[in-house]
Design a protein around this motif. Structure first.
Motif, short mmCIF file in Angstrom:
data_model
loop_
_atom_site.label_atom_id
_atom_site.label_comp_id
_atom_site.label_asym_id
_atom_site.label_seq_id
_atom_site.Cartn_x
_atom_site.Cartn_y
_atom_site.Cartn_z
N SER A 1 0.85 -1.18 0.00
CA SER A 1 0.00 0.00 0.00
C SER A 1 0.89 1.24 0.00
O SER A 1 1.92 1.29 0.69
CB SER A 1 -0.88 0.01 1.24
N PHE A 2 0.49 2.25 -0.76
CA PHE A 2 1.28 3.48 -0.83
C PHE A 2 1.44 4.15 0.54
O PHE A 2 2.43 4.82 0.79
CB PHE A 2 0.66 4.46 -1.83
N LYS A 3 0.47 3.95 1.43
CA LYS A 3 0.58 4.56 2.76
C LYS A 3 1.66 3.89 3.61
O LYS A 3 2.11 4.46 4.60
CB LYS A 3 -0.77 4.58 3.46
N ASP A 4 2.09 2.68 3.18
CA ASP A 4 3.12 1.95 3.92
C ASP A 4 4.51 2.09 3.31
O ASP A 4 5.46 1.46 3.78
CB ASP A 4 2.74 0.46 3.99
N ILE A 5 4.64 2.93 2.28
CA ILE A 5 5.94 3.12 1.63
C ILE A 5 6.43 4.53 1.96
O ILE A 5 5.80 5.52 1.59
CB ILE A 5 5.83 2.97 0.09
N PRO A 6 7.57 4.63 2.66
CA PRO A 6 8.11 5.97 2.96
C PRO A 6 8.61 6.65 1.68
O PRO A 6 9.32 6.03 0.89
CB PRO A 6 9.27 5.69 3.91
N VAL A 7 8.24 7.91 1.50
CA VAL A 7 8.67 8.63 0.31
C VAL A 7 10.19 8.77 0.28
O VAL A 7 10.81 8.79 -0.79
CB VAL A 7 7.94 9.99 0.18
N MET B 1 11.84 6.24 -1.84
CA MET B 1 11.52 6.23 -3.26
C MET B 1 11.87 7.53 -3.99
O MET B 1 11.80 7.60 -5.21
CB MET B 1 10.02 5.95 -3.46
N MET B 2 12.25 8.55 -3.25
CA MET B 2 12.57 9.83 -3.89
C MET B 2 13.88 9.73 -4.66
O MET B 2 14.71 8.86 -4.41
CB MET B 2 12.66 10.94 -2.84
#
Length: 153
Positions: free
Chosen positions: A77-83, A86-87
């Motif tokens: 889930s996107f809410k479980d991936i720290p930005v 991935m930045m």
């Protein structure tokens, strides 16, 4: 001359485009989630957002990174991936005095769609390839109009 951006007889600079389009910069904290980045971009109708830590720029997150985040996380889930995971941290940047032709060439060559503009070690604006193309198209329309008027005299 046909390929150059001219403004008042001189080649157009990054600062000229920023004055026209505005210098609004949207950013979020690096401890935010990818979902928060997506929501911030969607809410502002933009496709790239700066990532900060304690007020300092640490990276950029774009629409392309959304897809990369999904694939790299195995469908989390996107809410479980720290930005921050991935930045993009290896930023290509422009400065206000850069020639717009050079910036466009770099963006095309490096396949970059968003380019932060840095002045005095801080982000002062964001250029998109669309901004540059729209400026170029506007210049071409003006040239066509001028040439039609000249021919019809």
């Amino acid at each position: 001359p046909g390929a150059d951006f001219f403004l008042g007889g001189a080649c157009m600079k990054v600062r000229d485009l920023l004055e026209t389009k505005g210098k609004d910069i949207v950013s979020i904290d690096m401890n935010s989630s990818v979902e928060e980045a997506i929501r911030a971009m969607h809410g502002r109708k933009i496709s790239a957002i700066m990532i900060n830590d304690e007020g300092k720029t640490k990276g950029i997150f774009t629409e392309r990174d959304v897809v990369r985040s999904y694939i790299a996380s195995g469908g989390k889930s996107f809410k479980d991936i720290p930005v921050k995971d991935m930045m993009i941290t290896d930023l290509m940047v422009a400065v206000p005095e850069d020639d717009l032709n050079d910036v466009m060439a770099t963006m095309v060559e490096k396949n970059i769609r968003h380019l932060p503009v840095i002045d005095n070690h801080r982000v002062v604006g964001m250029l998109s390839i669309r901004d540059i193309i729209m400026t170029h198209v506007g210049k071409l329309h003006a040239e066509i109009h001028y040439l039609r008027d000249y021919i019809n005299q």
